[in-house]
Structures are given as structure tokens and as C-alpha cells.
Design an enzyme around this catalytic site. Sequence first.
Site, short mmCIF file in Angstrom:
data_model
loop_
_atom_site.label_atom_id
_atom_site.label_comp_id
_atom_site.label_asym_id
_atom_site.label_seq_id
_atom_site.Cartn_x
_atom_site.Cartn_y
_atom_site.Cartn_z
N ASP A 291 0.93 -1.13 0.17
CA ASP A 291 -0.18 0.07 -0.04
C ASP A 291 0.91 1.25 0.08
O ASP A 291 2.04 1.23 0.61
CB ASP A 291 -1.06 0.09 1.44
N ASN B 140 -11.13 -2.38 -5.45
CA ASN B 140 -10.22 -1.34 -6.34
C ASN B 140 -10.92 -0.71 -7.64
O ASN B 140 -10.44 0.06 -8.20
CB ASN B 140 -8.84 -1.79 -6.38
C1 IPE Z 1 -5.44 -2.62 -0.21
O1 IPE Z 1 -5.15 -1.27 -0.26
C2 IPE Z 1 -5.41 -3.44 -1.78
C3 IPE Z 1 -4.24 -3.53 -2.20
C4 IPE Z 1 -2.99 -3.40 -1.67
C5 IPE Z 1 -4.39 -4.28 -3.46
P1 IPE Z 1 -6.13 -0.08 -0.59
O2 IPE Z 1 -5.39 1.02 -0.62
O3 IPE Z 1 -7.19 -0.43 -1.61
O4 IPE Z 1 -7.01 -0.35 0.95
P2 IPE Z 1 -7.87 0.78 1.57
O5 IPE Z 1 -8.71 1.53 0.54
O6 IPE Z 1 -6.88 1.99 1.84
O7 IPE Z 1 -8.47 -0.03 2.60
C1 IPE Z 2 -1.42 0.23 -3.30
O1 IPE Z 2 -1.24 1.58 -3.31
C2 IPE Z 2 -1.79 -0.18 -4.69
C3 IPE Z 2 -3.16 -0.82 -5.10
C4 IPE Z 2 -4.10 -0.62 -4.05
C5 IPE Z 2 -3.55 -0.94 -6.49
P1 IPE Z 2 -2.49 2.75 -3.55
O2 IPE Z 2 -2.90 3.01 -4.85
O3 IPE Z 2 -3.60 2.32 -2.58
O4 IPE Z 2 -1.83 4.05 -2.67
P2 IPE Z 2 -2.38 4.80 -1.86
O5 IPE Z 2 -2.94 4.01 -0.65
O6 IPE Z 2 -3.72 5.93 -2.36
O7 IPE Z 2 -1.20 5.84 -1.47
MG MG Z 3 -3.76 2.33 -0.54
#
Ligand code: IPE
Ligand code: IPE
Ligand code: MG
Length: 257
Positions: free
Chosen positions: A36, A84
Site C-alpha cells: 500500500d 479497487n
Molecule cells: C488494499 O489497499 C488493496 C491492495 C493493496 C491491493 P487499498 O489502498 O485499496 O485499501 P484501503 O482502501 O486503504 O482500505
Molecule cells: C496500493 O497503493 C496499490 C493498490 C491498491 C493497487 P495505493 O494505490 O492504494 O496507494 P495509496 O494508498 O492511495 O497511497
Molecule cells: Mg491504498
Amino acid sequence: MIHKVSRLFSGVKPRGDKGSVELSRNIPRHVAIIMDGNGRWAKKRGLPRVAGHREGMKAIRRVTRAADELGVEVLTLYAFSTENWKRPSDEVSYIMKLPVDFLETELPELIQRNVRVMTIGSEEGLPSHTVEAVHKFKNETRHNTGMILNFALNYGSRSEIVQAVQSLMDQVEKGTLKRDDITEETFNQALFTCALPDPDLLIRTSGEIRLSNFMLWQLAYAEMWFTDVMWPDFNEALFKEAIAAYQQRSRRYGSVE
Ligand code: IPE
Ligand code: IPE
Ligand code: MG
């Protein structure tokens, strides 16, 4: 760059030399990572969010190498959740192209390392180029006997659990399974992860302290380790720090020492 680690959540502070990994013992068999912070990493640099996803692929390469070299048996990486899809469509499209690029750059090294690629999650709804790349990965590595690199792609734990219930119900209705034969073991067999041991260690980057619908059943007794570091900055040293913290934990499974 010095990374601030969430001390409160990174377990018992390792004794001695900031917790070096003891290679000879207690390496977690299965490490699962919620990768993340890609978007925030990019935003901080004035870049579009997708630049963080691209940079995150380098962290995947670093951690795959480190896990393989430490003797981890399964490395599960949460790449895209069923939630997502709520993101802007250009971001989703970009993420869905990454397996194709990853295949091109990483497949030779994965083969050379004897790594087998697996996925958990649903193929339904994925673009055909993504599905093709995933099939090619799995096919070209299917005879490999080393570490399993398992991508959670279009994965959601609640939907996995519902599908498992439906598949067990189908078997009961057909008469091939009795109600009383629904046990933790048969339930486990109906999950995407049926071939894998449960994760021993869960890592989440970016300072978020939640599961975000990831492996709710399988993480029942996992040790957890959190860091404020954004995924594109994650590296071998931090991975080793997480494993060293894991090695200091006492896993009791409800019993006493
Ligand atoms: C969790 O991260 C999903 C992945 C790392 C693929 P998100 O960024 O989607 O989670 P939330 O929305 O902060 O809970
Ligand atoms: C994790 O990074 C990757 C996926 C969930 C695909 P994020 O895209 O959630 O990055 P933040 O949390 O918005 O910084
Ligand atoms: Mg994230």
C-alpha cells in the site's frame, strides 16, 4: 533515506543489533504483503498516482529476491482488490497493464530462480491482456519447484468465503458431501488458497493498520507487522526487519508457553 517505522506495531523491539534475521531458524513459511501507498508516494513527488504503481513493481522485484534468498516458501502479494474497481478507470486500466510489463521484464529471472507463479482472486472482469499475461506466467513456471509467488489479483476475502459456501452447498445438494463433513479442513479446501499454508506473517506498508478485505480466514493466527514506509520505498532491509521482528514473537495459538 531514513524510514520511520511504526514502532508500536512492529512487534517486540528486537534485541541486540536491530534484529538481524536468524537464517538458521524460524523463517516464516508464508509471508503475505498488503502493498500500500503507491499513490501517496507519487503525490509526494508531484507525480501522477500511476507513477507510484510503476515504481512499486521495483519493490516487488526486490522483495521477491529477498524472500527467495531467505527461504520463504510462499510470498503472497495483494495487487488489486475487488474494491479497487471503484478507482478512476484510467488508474484501473494502468494497473491492469502492469502484469503484461512484469511478465516481460521478470519472467526470465523468475524461471532462473525456480519460482512458481500463482494467483488468487477472480479472473472475471479482468481485461483479456491481463488474463493472458497471468496464464503465461502460470504456464511457464508450472513445473518450478521453488518459492511460490502468489498474486492476489481481483481478490476479496468476503467474496472468496461466499464462493466457498456456495461450492460446498452445491456438493451437499448433489449428495457428494454431507452437512457434517463441512469442517475447517473442507472449508479451507474450497478457498482460492486451498493449496497453500496459512500466512505466518502479514506485512502492510504505508501506515494503514487494517486488512482491507484481505485473507480474513487465512490470517486468523498470522503475526502482523506494519510500517509507515510507502510500498515503492520498501526494500530488502525492511523485509528483513519484519522477519527479525517475527522471529522474536511467541506464537501461542491460544495455549500457554
Ligand atoms: C488494499 O489497499 C488493496 C491492495 C493493496 C491491493 P487499498 O489502498 O485499496 O485499501 P484501503 O482502501 O486503504 O482500505
Ligand atoms: C496500493 O497503493 C496499490 C493498490 C491498491 C493497487 P495505493 O494505490 O492504494 O496507494 P495509496 O494508498 O492511495 O497511497
Ligand atoms: Mg491504498
